[in-house]
Write a protein that holds these residues in place. Structure first.
Motif, PDB file in Angstrom:
ATOM      1  N   ALA B 338       0.840  -1.203   0.000  1.00  7.48           N
ATOM      2  CA  ALA B 338       0.000   0.000   0.000  1.00  7.48           C
ATOM      3  C   ALA B 338       0.871   1.247   0.000  1.00  7.48           C
ATOM      4  O   ALA B 338       0.592   2.229  -0.671  1.00  7.48           O
ATOM      5  CB  ALA B 338      -0.926  -0.015   1.216  1.00  7.48           C
ATOM      6  N   HIS B 339       1.958   1.177   0.781  1.00 13.73           N
ATOM      7  CA  HIS B 339       2.866   2.321   0.852  1.00 13.73           C
ATOM      8  C   HIS B 339       3.561   2.555  -0.476  1.00 13.73           C
ATOM      9  O   HIS B 339       3.822   3.697  -0.856  1.00 13.73           O
ATOM     10  CB  HIS B 339       3.900   2.065   1.946  1.00 13.73           C
ATOM     11  CG  HIS B 339       4.858   3.202   2.158  1.00 13.73           C
ATOM     12  ND1 HIS B 339       4.463   4.415   2.642  1.00 13.73           N
ATOM     13  CD2 HIS B 339       6.186   3.304   1.943  1.00 13.73           C
ATOM     14  CE1 HIS B 339       5.512   5.222   2.724  1.00 13.73           C
ATOM     15  NE2 HIS B 339       6.566   4.580   2.285  1.00 13.73           N
ATOM     16  N   GLU B 340       3.880   1.487  -1.173  1.00 13.23           N
ATOM     17  CA  GLU B 340       4.701   1.599  -2.371  1.00 13.23           C
ATOM     18  C   GLU B 340       3.901   1.600  -3.669  1.00 13.23           C
ATOM     19  O   GLU B 340       4.485   1.743  -4.732  1.00 13.23           O
ATOM     20  CB  GLU B 340       5.738   0.463  -2.401  1.00 13.23           C
ATOM     21  CG  GLU B 340       6.798   0.584  -1.316  1.00 13.23           C
ATOM     22  CD  GLU B 340       7.719   1.784  -1.524  1.00 13.23           C
ATOM     23  OE1 GLU B 340       7.727   2.350  -2.638  1.00 13.23           O
ATOM     24  OE2 GLU B 340       8.413   2.169  -0.567  1.00 13.23           O
ATOM     25  N   SER B 341       2.588   1.405  -3.577  1.00 12.80           N
ATOM     26  CA  SER B 341       1.793   1.484  -4.802  1.00 12.80           C
ATOM     27  C   SER B 341       2.046   2.839  -5.446  1.00 12.80           C
ATOM     28  O   SER B 341       2.011   3.871  -4.789  1.00 12.80           O
ATOM     29  CB  SER B 341       0.307   1.340  -4.465  1.00 12.80           C
ATOM     30  OG  SER B 341      -0.461   1.671  -5.607  1.00 12.80           O
ATOM     31  N   CYS B 342       2.305   2.826  -6.752  1.00 11.18           N
ATOM     32  CA  CYS B 342       2.661   4.100  -7.379  1.00 11.18           C
ATOM     33  C   CYS B 342       1.439   4.970  -7.582  1.00 11.18           C
ATOM     34  O   CYS B 342       1.551   6.180  -7.721  1.00 11.18           O
ATOM     35  CB  CYS B 342       3.378   3.867  -8.706  1.00 11.18           C
ATOM     36  SG  CYS B 342       2.301   3.528 -10.106  1.00 11.18           S
ATOM     37  N   ARG B 349      -3.820   0.840  -6.550  1.00 10.69           N
ATOM     38  CA  ARG B 349      -3.895   2.003  -5.664  1.00 10.69           C
ATOM     39  C   ARG B 349      -5.002   1.853  -4.629  1.00 10.69           C
ATOM     40  O   ARG B 349      -4.786   1.984  -3.424  1.00 10.69           O
ATOM     41  CB  ARG B 349      -4.138   3.255  -6.505  1.00 10.69           C
ATOM     42  CG  ARG B 349      -4.267   4.535  -5.702  1.00 10.69           C
ATOM     43  CD  ARG B 349      -4.629   5.701  -6.611  1.00 10.69           C
ATOM     44  NE  ARG B 349      -5.973   5.582  -7.138  1.00 10.69           N
ATOM     45  CZ  ARG B 349      -6.296   5.602  -8.432  1.00 10.69           C
ATOM     46  NH1 ARG B 349      -5.354   5.716  -9.340  1.00 10.69           N
ATOM     47  NH2 ARG B 349      -7.550   5.476  -8.818  1.00 10.69           N
ATOM     48  N   TYR B 353      -5.060  -0.247  -0.594  1.00 12.81           N
ATOM     49  CA  TYR B 353      -5.575   0.612   0.477  1.00 12.81           C
ATOM     50  C   TYR B 353      -6.644  -0.119   1.271  1.00 12.81           C
ATOM     51  O   TYR B 353      -6.690  -0.047   2.507  1.00 12.81           O
ATOM     52  CB  TYR B 353      -6.147   1.870  -0.171  1.00 12.81           C
ATOM     53  CG  TYR B 353      -6.837   2.846   0.741  1.00 12.81           C
ATOM     54  CD1 TYR B 353      -6.130   3.857   1.356  1.00 12.81           C
ATOM     55  CD2 TYR B 353      -8.214   2.774   0.951  1.00 12.81           C
ATOM     56  CE1 TYR B 353      -6.766   4.779   2.173  1.00 12.81           C
ATOM     57  CE2 TYR B 353      -8.857   3.681   1.770  1.00 12.81           C
ATOM     58  CZ  TYR B 353      -8.133   4.680   2.382  1.00 12.81           C
ATOM     59  OH  TYR B 353      -8.768   5.592   3.186  1.00 12.81           O
ATOM     60  N   GLY B 448      -4.478   4.295   4.720  1.00 16.21           N
ATOM     61  CA  GLY B 448      -4.250   3.432   3.565  1.00 16.21           C
ATOM     62  C   GLY B 448      -2.823   3.427   3.111  1.00 16.21           C
ATOM     63  O   GLY B 448      -2.260   2.391   2.834  1.00 16.21           O
ATOM     64  N   ALA B 449      -2.253   4.568   3.018  1.00 13.71           N
ATOM     65  CA  ALA B 449      -0.892   4.648   2.529  1.00 13.71           C
ATOM     66  C   ALA B 449      -0.275   5.882   3.116  1.00 13.71           C
ATOM     67  O   ALA B 449      -0.954   6.747   3.652  1.00 13.71           O
ATOM     68  CB  ALA B 449      -0.877   4.725   1.016  1.00 13.71           C
ATOM     69  N   GLY B 450       0.992   5.966   3.002  1.00 12.43           N
ATOM     70  CA  GLY B 450       1.657   7.153   3.509  1.00 12.43           C
ATOM     71  C   GLY B 450       1.765   7.104   5.017  1.00 12.43           C
ATOM     72  O   GLY B 450       2.814   7.348   5.579  1.00 12.43           O
TER      73      GLY B 450
END
Lengths: 929, 454
Positions: B338-342, B349, B353, B448-450
């Protein structure tokens, strides 16, 4: 000239057809067709978001997945292991496609993607601008599941972000299809927005230090006006990322100083709203956004799509004739969208065409005729409302008196429909008996009138958008396509990208528009265009010419078949330039097209709104031409005898004549006196006129002087046609019900009062009258004779002695042209749009800057005996030395009005005394005096 | 019984093994000298004959990839070495470049010569600054003695190598995203076709190869393709680095012919740590479906691993013993994806998440009965629907772990929490971070990400 084997006109190569099967239907499509397009042709609708026919495929949203099988080398049709994006894959022979209609796999894949798209999408359709016309909403209904399985935490963003004063972005609604960024990059060439961050936090954005996490403490724009009030607060509180630390830590302070220096350097690329300049075409991103993520500030929350009545129309702001759609509700226009017209503007329009419509319903709109009395000394009283009957009677009596005295001058303005133009032309000739008629409310010349009579009037459709796109080379002769004819610029840019069109710009510096066309500057000091154009005529073989000389390249390129020279309005005032264009065209074989700025000018040329022309390109001096006109208009007796064989006065001549009483009166259409080369003189002249009739939509400087004001209808309230620069007739109907009269009906009534029948009593009659008098088939008016430029300071003169602006003193040659968005009254009332205009600057080359003691960012004064314009300096690389450029009619830079000067004149330039502070400080104090 | 076979790792224990002199002392650059006397087409044929397959995960035959380049049109063509090693568990290229960078440099020179490239690029993962420095020095060393520059060893062949540090994104290990990143653009995968062989870096024909692939070339050239094919299996020839990590007594790099089994590798590595039982393992990094103890004797070659339902990938063998909660392990991997999904395509994406949130809920005791089926259906909607293979990879640990350990997932749901003690699987006492889907929801933070990952 090279000999080429050209195909006969009209022959189009048959596209190679490819046979394939889709959902069990065997079909053939041209080679290279994408599966999604092929499906459309067969009536199979595959849901999609990122796909757009005019943009390069992205394959990002994955909504259009279908099952594909292809024959292998042995011819066995083998299914591909994964569903394929139909928007990125072209049809190949023997391919078997199964869409959601026949394939459970494709159907589930689409449902799956739709669920994922909706998962993080807010359920704010009831308050979303797009609700009711939203591709996501519609396709969720047709291809989505009824319920969501998602019960976790939705992604949210603070809303909205203002991308410019005009465009707002609600990031949580965005499905990241990249249509907007691809449009900005591929079509407009203004990559003002891009994808940033990644994964679930990926978002569209402009370069925003707050969102990117390295913001400066201040807003940076200095005046606090970087957006309307409802945006400023939200953007200030906004970040797109988890908090990354105190924004006011000491390290940030240090970084900010560097950022300010960088910002000052690029201040020329700043818009009037204080942000980095975005784009003249940004409104198109709102229209192609498949969700409600991008919205226009002026339409946001104003209406629901299903309450609107949509009417197709034609944009009135330039001579391209762009198809638009007007959406109105209860008699009020709420928005305008681009229409779809593949032969003209495809699906794009400029922001001016999209957003600048409020001028038509501005508070100073004239609704009743107005009349004023003069006292015995001739001093004007107050205008008072009058009935049409009274106003027409007063006007007719006054015009009759003036006609009988020294005559009446006719200044119809350049924004008329062709029906109006025709009525004006006929009114001048038949009723007023004069050729003193000129539509040109701008710098002009007799040479230009000769050029128009010879090369433009009555030539029908010449160079087309499609031909321009495929032209091997295009010379922009005194034309800034992006500023003056926006969708023409887009088409040229498409040609550059897709067909390798080479663009050359005859100008003192390479504008942003020319740069975005990968264009080559053919440098020319204003006033010396004729010399430079003459230099392109023969192959440039001078051994002293350095390799890669732009003139040699242009000269060579214009010889290729299909090359085009586009002539802009500022060539009119450059002595000898129009003649030089025709000679260059004759020498190289290039075709010529004239692209005026105003929507009515091409139609006006066709209608004879020039002192030397009757309708259809008929020279006034030609007896046969006059006879045709007499016959078509059914003139006899006195009316017939009024048709003069002598060319009349042009705009400047009419103004001069009025000022000294050589004309007794004038009838004026939509003319802004500030647009004329010498507005002060024009004001005096009209003030001195014995009798003045004005046909206007809104109160203006002319109505303030007029004895009779007849209110006329703006485009939205009447039917009519523009002739665009191609020569294409662009007809439109009335969008709003209105009792306002178009010009031709007002003139018809006025003519009737004077005892003449103008044949323009109804839109239909007026339209047919234009067609009744076709193009002139007799001998065309002669080409303008070669004229010697007033001075030859360009590269042609080897010694710079005596040339202005070469360091000897503080003089420079003035260069100037209009910006797309400026102080024009057509943009009145649209503050969001105004914020996206380019901020006015003074441009000089670095050599000239040092000679004049100027540097980037300092305030400079451009001075004539009449006045001074003070603007920040933008030192411009590659600019011709000895030239100073300012915008012609922007806020704080009204060249004609303030300086009483025109391009090519010599002006003085010096650093402004008042700006004593640092460079950065002086910029922030504002652009205008 | 297959034994270890040090080739690339042969000199790792030599003093100052990273020096060019050390490398040459052990026979380094013999391959280059031989290669420069050969015709480039013969070199391509030699590599084709060797059966060398891409060591970056997909296993595409290297010689065939080189052969895809269109005929020379006089314009530039490029070799780009993918050194953006970022897959969780994968740790072979970085030690190789640290310990013996000249293997890679020599391989890059030979490969460039074979494909007609005069400017090669090594795209190194940005976080590994020490590797970046070592490569820069290795290139400088090679340049000083004339292995790089103009007229290399008098052959008339010119080559420059540029070492480029990425900015830290998993997606840039995807070859087309890597090329975009190298060009200075946002690192997101490109539409294919055109493939890099036709329009790669700067829209010119480009070969993108993994570090280990390129580093294997000198040996093949020096000792011949027969030497290489004598190792490994029929379709998976040669030697490879096997990276053992996790609950193993001696984690590290084990170089062996392809086809060795985990049981054999474990014997070399001293068995599972503390004699505990092996619970599950990845054969090729976190993007390859999990194996369990029942796969201990699966030969680690492309075909056998594929037949057993996984992929050989990068031979990153992460071993987890019985103390590990599979839900927790998979949840951490999913955080990574999730962190690395572009962010380019919807399935990866949005899907990662959602997956992340469901797994956090299950682990935190807030799972619901339908969650496992939603996970599986969601994975089905991502696998093969995403733009590039990274989306597919994100589903592998989830689907394979549910396949083998569905009961354990159910136990989390039924028991309203994790039945394992996370600190039991660590060598040191620690207080695990609590998964907090509810807390995150309450605070409205982006989970979800970040927000995750670090």
């Amino acid at each position: 000239m090279t000999v080429t084997t050209s195909k006969p006109e009209g022959e189009v190569a048959e596209p190679k057809m490819v046979a394939f099967t889709i959902d069990g239907i065997e079909a053939q499509v041209p080679e290279g067709t994408l599966i999604i397009r092929a499906a459309e042709q067969l009536g199979i609708e595959i849901p999609r978001f990122c796909d757009h026919p005019l943009l390069e495929p992205a394959g990002a949203c994955r909504q259009c997945l279908v099952e594909v099988a292809m024959p292998d080398r042995e011819g066995n049709v083998r299914p591909m292991p994964k569903p394929q994006a139909s928007c990125t894959m072209t049809v190949t022979p023997g391919m078997v496609v199964k869409t959601q209609v026949t394939s459970p796999v494709a159907d589930k894949a689409q449902q799956g993607v739709m669920e994922l798209l909706l998962m993080n999408h807010p359920l704010d359709c009831p308050v979303c601008d797009k609700g009711g016309e939203c591709p996501l909403q519609n396709q969720a209904m047709s291809a989505g599941r009824a319920d969501t399985r998602f019960e976790d935490v939705k992604r949210t963003f603070p809303k909205p972000v203002s991308l410019s004063s005009q465009i707002l972005l609600d990031r949580e609604r965005c499905v990241l299809c990249q249509r907007c960024t691809r449009f900005s990059d591929e079509i407009a060439g203004d990559a003002f927005i891009a994808l940033q961050m990644r994964g679930a936090t990926q978002q569209i954005g402009r370069f925003d230090e707050k969102i990117l996490g390295f913001e400066s403490p201040g807003c940076g724009c200095g005046d606090g006006g970087c957006g309307s009030a409802d945006e400023t607060s939200s953007s200030a509180a906004d970040t797109g990322v988890p908090d990354t630390g105190a924004p006011d830590s000491p390290g940030r302070e240090a970084a900010v100083i560097g950022a300010d220096a960088a910002a000052a350097k690029s201040r020329a690329e700043t818009d009037a709203g204080g942000q980095g300049f975005s784009s003249y075409f940004s409104g198109n991103t709102v229209q192609i956004c498949p969700v409600g993520a991008l919205t226009g500030a002026s339409y946001r929350f104003r209406s629901r799509p299903f309450d609107l009545v949509s009417v197709p129309s034609i944009a009135e702001h330039d001579s391209c004739g762009s198809a638009i759609r007007i959406d109105h509700r209860r008699g009020q226009v709420l928005r305008r969208l681009s229409g779809e017209d593949p032969v003209v503007n495809e699906e794009w329009i400029t922001d001016k065409d999209r957003f600048a419509f409020t001028w038509q319903s501005a508070p100073d709109r004239l609704t009743t005729p107005l009349v004023r009395e003069r006292d015995e000394a001739g001093d004007r009283g107050e205008l008072r409302p009058a009935s049409w009957a009274e106003a027409l009677e007063v006007a007719a009596q006054g015009l009759a008196r003036a006609r009988a005295a020294a005559g009446v001058g006719v200044l119809p303005g350049g924004r008329l429909t062709v029906e109006d133009a025709y009525a004006w032309s006929r009114f001048a000739r038949q009723v007023l008996g004069t050729n003193d008629v000129d539509q040109r409310a701008r710098a002009h010349s007799a040479e230009e009138a000769e050029f128009l009579a010879h090369a433009v009037a009555g030539t029908g459709i010449g160079v087309t958008f499609a031909e321009l796109e495929k032209a091997p080379a295009v010379l922009l002769a005194g034309l800034e396509a992006e500023e003056e004819a926006g969708v023409t610029f887009l088409r040229l840019r498409k040609g550059v990208a897709k067909h390798g069109t080479r663009v050359f710009g005859l100008a003192p510096y390479a504008s942003r528009g020319l740069t975005k066309l990968s264009g080559t500057l053919v440098p020319a000091v204003p006033g010396t265009e004729a010399t430079v154009l003459a230099g392109l005529r023969g192959p440039v073989t001078d051994p002293t010419t350095p390799a890669g000389d732009p003139r040699a390249a242009a000269s060579q390129a214009l010889r290729e078949q299909g090359a085009v020279i586009l002539v802009g309005e500022r060539l009119a005032a450059s002595r000898g330039a129009c003649a030089a264009v025709l000679e260059l065209a004759a020498a190289t074989g290039a075709r010529v097209a004239w692209i005026p700025r105003r929507a009515g000018e091409r139609g006006g040329v066709e209608a004879g709104l020039l002192p030397n022309l009757l309708p259809g390109g008929r020279p006034v001096t030609d007896p046969a031409a006059r006879a045709e006109v007499t016959a078509a208009w059914g003139l006899s007796g006195e009316e017939a005898s009024r048709l003069s064989a002598a060319p009349g006065l042009d705009t400047a001549g009419i103004i001069d004549a009025l000022s000294v009483g050589h004309l007794s009166g004038a009838i004026v259409g939509g003319v802004e006196l500030a647009d004329l080369p010498d507005p002060a003189h024009a004001r005096t002249a009209l003030g001195a006129a014995g009798f003045l009739v004005s046909l206007e939509v809104r109160r203006s400087e002319v109505t303030d002087l007029a004895d009779v004001v007849l209110p006329v209808a703006p485009p939205v309230e009447r039917a009519g046609s523009y002739w665009n620069w191609e020569g294409r007739v662009r007809s439109f109907g009335a969008a709003l019900d209105s009792t306002a009269l178009p010009d031709h009906r007002a003139l018809h009534a006025l003519a009737a009062q004077l005892g003449s029948d103008l044949g323009a009593g109804t839109p239909g009659e007026a339209h047919l009258a234009v067609a009744a008098l076709g193009a002139w088939t007799g001998p065309r008016a002669g080409a303008p004779g070669a004229r010697t430029p007033e001075f030859t300071a360009a590269g042609a003169t080897p010694t710079p002695a005596g040339r202005p602006g070469t360091g000897a003193d503080d003089t420079a040659v003035l260069a100037s042209w209009r910006m797309l968005l400026d102080d024009a009254r057509g943009q009145d009332g649209e503050r969001h749009l105004a914020g996206t205009a380019k901020r006015p600057v003074v441009r000089v080359s670095s050599t000239t800057a040092s000679a004049l003691g100027l540097s980037d960012g300092v305030q400079a004064r451009v001075v004539t005996g009449r006045g001074a314009i003070t603007l920040p300096v933008a030192v411009t690389a590659g600019m011709v030395d000895g030239v100073v450029w300012v915008p012609l009619a922007s806020s704080g830079s009204r060249v004609h009005d303030t300086l009483g000067a025109a391009p090519g004149d010599v002006v003085r330039v010096r650093a402004a005394q008042a700006a004593g502070g640092s460079a950065g400080k002086s910029i922030d104090t504002g652009s205008a005096e | 019984m297959t034994d270890l076979l040090p080739v690339l790792t042969d000199t790792w224990d030599a003093p100052r093994s990273w020096r060019l002199s050390t490398y040459e002392k052990h026979g380094g650059y013999a391959g280059l000298k031989k290669a420069l006397r050969m015709a480039p087409s013969d070199l391509v044929q030699t590599v084709k004959d060797s059966g060398l397959r891409g060591r970056g995960g997909a296993g595409f035959p290297a010689g065939m990839k080189w052969g895809f380049l269109p005929p020379d049109d006089g314009g530039p063509r490029y070799l780009v070495v993918n050194a953006d090693e970022s897959e969780p568990g994968t740790c072979k290229d970085i030690p190789l470049m640290m310990a013996s960078p000249q293997h890679l440099i020599e391989g890059a020179i030979i490969t460039s010569y074979a494909i007609g490239c005069n400017h090669a690029f090594i795209y190194v993962r940005g976080e590994v600054l020490h590797v970046y420095r070592r490569l820069l020095e290795a290139v400088a060393e090679a340049r000083r003695v004339g292995y790089l520059g103009t007229n290399i060893l008098g052959s008339g062949f010119d080559l420059e190598i540029t070492v480029h540090a990425g900015a830290g994104a998993y997606i840039c290990g995807e070859e087309t995203a890597l090329l975009d990143s190298l060009e200075g653009l946002r690192g997101q995968p490109r539409l294919k076709p055109p493939f890099p062989a036709v329009e790669g870096l700067y829209a010119r024909p480009t070969v993108v190869n993994n570090v280990e692939t390129v580093a294997s070339v000198p040996g093949i050239v020096d000792r011949g393709s027969d030497w290489f094919t004598a190792m490994g299996t029929e379709k998976s020839t040669g030697h490879g680095l096997f990276s053992l990590s996790g609950h193993v007594t001696r984690p590290g790099q084990y170089e062996a012919p392809l086809g060795i089994t985990l049981r054999e590798l474990l014997d070399e590595a001293g068995g599972m740590r503390g004699g505990k039982a092996l619970k599950f393992w990845t054969p090729g990094g976190s993007s390859t479906p999990l194996f369990t103890a029942e796969h201990l004797d699966t030969p680690l070659d492309y075909e056998s691993v594929g037949a057993a339902g996984s992929m050989l990938g990068t031979r990153a063998l992460q071993l987890f013993d019985e103390t590990v909660c599979v839900v927790r392990a998979v949840s951490r991997w999913t955080d990574f994806y999730a962190h690395e999904s572009c962010g380019k395509c919807t399935p990866c994406r949005e899907g990662t998440y959602w997956l992340k949130q469901i797994l956090h809920r299950i682990e935190g005791g807030e799972g619901q009965d339908q969650d496992i089926d939603v996970l599986l259906d969601l994975c089905d909607n991502i696998l093969g629907r995403a733009f590039c293979a990274l989306g597919d990879g994100a589903t592998s640990p989830i689907t394979s772990s549910i396949q083998y350990f569905r009961d354990e997932y159910q136990a989390h749901i039924d028991g309203r929490g994790c039945p394992f003690d996370p600190s039991a699987s660590a060598l040191f006492p620690y207080t695990p971070r609590t998964p907090m889907p509810s807390a995150a929801a309450a605070s409205g933070q982006l989970v979800g990400a970040g927000g995750g990952g670090h």
